[in-house]
Design a protein around this motif. Structure first.
Motif, PDB file in Angstrom:
ATOM      1  N   PRO A 106      94.630 -51.727   3.226  1.00 39.55           N
ATOM      2  CA  PRO A 106      93.235 -51.766   2.766  1.00 39.55           C
ATOM      3  C   PRO A 106      92.571 -50.398   2.666  1.00 39.55           C
ATOM      4  O   PRO A 106      91.617 -50.225   1.921  1.00 39.55           O
ATOM      5  CB  PRO A 106      92.551 -52.631   3.832  1.00 39.55           C
ATOM      6  CG  PRO A 106      93.630 -53.511   4.355  1.00 39.55           C
ATOM      7  CD  PRO A 106      94.860 -52.655   4.342  1.00 39.55           C
ATOM      8  N   MET A 107      93.081 -49.409   3.404  1.00 40.28           N
ATOM      9  CA  MET A 107      92.435 -48.095   3.434  1.00 40.28           C
ATOM     10  C   MET A 107      93.279 -46.988   2.813  1.00 40.28           C
ATOM     11  O   MET A 107      92.900 -45.828   2.844  1.00 40.28           O
ATOM     12  CB  MET A 107      92.107 -47.723   4.893  1.00 40.28           C
ATOM     13  CG  MET A 107      91.155 -48.688   5.589  1.00 40.28           C
ATOM     14  SD  MET A 107      89.542 -48.761   4.807  1.00 40.28           S
ATOM     15  CE  MET A 107      88.915 -47.144   5.217  1.00 40.28           C
ATOM     16  N   LYS A 108      94.452 -47.332   2.238  1.00 39.36           N
ATOM     17  CA  LYS A 108      95.341 -46.277   1.754  1.00 39.36           C
ATOM     18  C   LYS A 108      96.017 -46.681   0.449  1.00 39.36           C
ATOM     19  O   LYS A 108      96.439 -47.826   0.286  1.00 39.36           O
ATOM     20  CB  LYS A 108      96.393 -45.954   2.814  1.00 39.36           C
ATOM     21  CG  LYS A 108      97.241 -44.732   2.484  1.00 39.36           C
ATOM     22  CD  LYS A 108      98.198 -44.409   3.619  1.00 39.36           C
ATOM     23  CE  LYS A 108      99.036 -43.175   3.306  1.00 39.36           C
ATOM     24  NZ  LYS A 108      99.997 -42.861   4.390  1.00 39.36           N
ATOM     25  N   ILE A 109      96.124 -45.701  -0.466  1.00 39.23           N
ATOM     26  CA  ILE A 109      96.837 -45.938  -1.716  1.00 39.23           C
ATOM     27  C   ILE A 109      98.015 -44.975  -1.831  1.00 39.23           C
ATOM     28  O   ILE A 109      98.058 -43.933  -1.179  1.00 39.23           O
ATOM     29  CB  ILE A 109      95.922 -45.752  -2.948  1.00 39.23           C
ATOM     30  CG1 ILE A 109      95.392 -44.302  -3.003  1.00 39.23           C
ATOM     31  CG2 ILE A 109      94.827 -46.769  -3.000  1.00 39.23           C
ATOM     32  CD1 ILE A 109      94.983 -43.859  -4.374  1.00 39.23           C
ATOM     33  N   LYS A 110      98.950 -45.356  -2.686  1.00 34.46           N
ATOM     34  CA  LYS A 110     100.055 -44.479  -3.055  1.00 34.46           C
ATOM     35  C   LYS A 110      99.969 -44.305  -4.569  1.00 34.46           C
ATOM     36  O   LYS A 110      99.928 -45.291  -5.310  1.00 34.46           O
ATOM     37  CB  LYS A 110     101.391 -45.113  -2.658  1.00 34.46           C
ATOM     38  CG  LYS A 110     102.609 -44.260  -3.014  1.00 34.46           C
ATOM     39  CD  LYS A 110     103.874 -44.984  -2.595  1.00 34.46           C
ATOM     40  CE  LYS A 110     105.120 -44.185  -2.958  1.00 34.46           C
ATOM     41  NZ  LYS A 110     106.359 -44.918  -2.587  1.00 34.46           N
ATOM     42  N   ALA A 111      99.873 -43.061  -5.027  1.00 34.30           N
ATOM     43  CA  ALA A 111      99.705 -42.808  -6.456  1.00 34.30           C
ATOM     44  C   ALA A 111     100.724 -41.794  -6.949  1.00 34.30           C
ATOM     45  O   ALA A 111     101.138 -40.899  -6.209  1.00 34.30           O
ATOM     46  CB  ALA A 111      98.286 -42.305  -6.740  1.00 34.30           C
TER      47      ALA A 111
END
Length: 330
Positions: free
Chosen positions: A160-165
């Motif tokens: 919920p608090m982290k993305i991977k881009a």
């Protein structure tokens, strides 16, 4: 002497139209009424003026720090029906308050976050935009050292608090978002847009662009800026990008000012309508409501059948209508 606001400033403060402010002046409920300081002399003084403290007093009726059910549903990528079932079953805390002329259910930010963390498999988070970093899908970046351009081509929410881009530069080189932070800067940053509760989307089916400076990416950037990521959906289907947007106005974009832009919109629109209005362009979804009455027993039957298929009533009725148009059994 206290601070005074004119009627345009009040509308901006409350995020309402001018006509709504005029209605507040004559509101029958004293707790919701907004009285000007110059009711008799406003014509000779350039319009109504209001005390800042009076505007602040009624602001909670129009501006909420918490999430409506529509906003909360969009946050977790689920339907309002799904969210309402969570509330009904006691899985998600909520409260009711008077807001914008009617009683409205609200969910606190911390309560929704707690649900997201406890039931991550139930969350289909919007990976178009990350509020924490400001990153969004297809966001353009400039390398501060060599002037090269890159775009975010993939985004995945891993918590919920982290993305991977993942970014790709104009030479085709892949760059992780973490690597890029030090030497790349975003060329566009988005302002927050409220969730649009209107039903339906206009749909565009674009070919997947070959180059990072493609007009198609420019169109998507304009959608982000005018509509907001919360009111968009983007998916890939074989060799095409399907972009869906809520009804919106593209300010300052018209056939006169950006003819190639408008031509591309008209070429790739699959549902909805493009309307030119002076210096602006309206993207219309072409959806309108219909009222239909049924006996309670038949309504209950439809609700049951829709629930068994994991559909909302709207989705169930659309499915049956489409089957009817195709001559299939319904």
């Amino acid at each position: 002497m206290g601070e005074y606001l004119n009627i345009n400033q009040v509308a901006e403060e409350l995020k309402v139209t001018l006509s709504t402010v005029y209605k507040l002046i004559d509101h029958p409920d004293p707790l919701k009424k907004l009285e000007p300081v110059n009711p008799e002399s406003y014509r000779g003084e350039g319009g109504y003026r209001f005390r800042k403290e009076d505007v602040e007093r009624i602001k909670p009726l129009y501006i909420s720090k918490d999430l409506t059910t529509t906003q909360a549903a969009a946050r977790i990528g689920r339907s309002k029906t799904f969210l309402q079932n969570l509330m009904r079953n006691g899985e998600l805390s909520y409260y009711e308050a008077y807001f914008r002329g009617k009683n409205t259910f609200f969910i606190k930010e911390e309560d929704l976050l707690e649900y997201e963390q406890s039931k991550p498999s139930n969350v289909k988070s919007n990976t178009l935009y990350d509020k924490k970093t400001g990153a969004f899908l297809f966001q353009p970046y400039l390398n501060k050292e060599n002037g090269r351009i890159a775009r975010i081509m993939e985004m995945e929410r891993i918590s919920p608090m982290k993305i991977k881009a993942k970014m790709i530069d104009e030479g085709g080189k892949e760059i992780s978002y973490e690597e890029a932070i030090a030497t790349w800067k975003p060329l566009i940053q988005l302002e927050r847009k409220e969730t649009n509760s209107a039903y339906g989307y206009a749909c565009f089916n674009f070919p997947i662009p070959t180059f990072l400076d493609s007009m198609i990416y420019t169109i998507i950037e304009q959608f982000y800026q005018h509509v907001g990521a919360a009111n968009m959906r983007i998916s890939k289907e074989e060799a095409s990008l399907v972009v869906e947007v809520k009804k919106c106005v593209l300010k300052g974009i018209s056939p006169l000012t950006y003819p190639d832009f408008i031509d591309k919109l008209k070429l790739y629109i699959r549902s909805g309508e493009i309307i030119s209005e002076g210096e602006d362009t309206v993207i219309n979804t072409c959806f309108s409501p219909i009222t239909f009455y049924l006996q309670e027993s038949r309504k209950s039957l439809i609700l049951k059948q829709a629930a068994e298929k994991g559909m909302t009533i709207q989705e169930w009725l659309e499915d049956h209508f489409n089957n009817y148009e195709r001559g299939e059994d319904v």
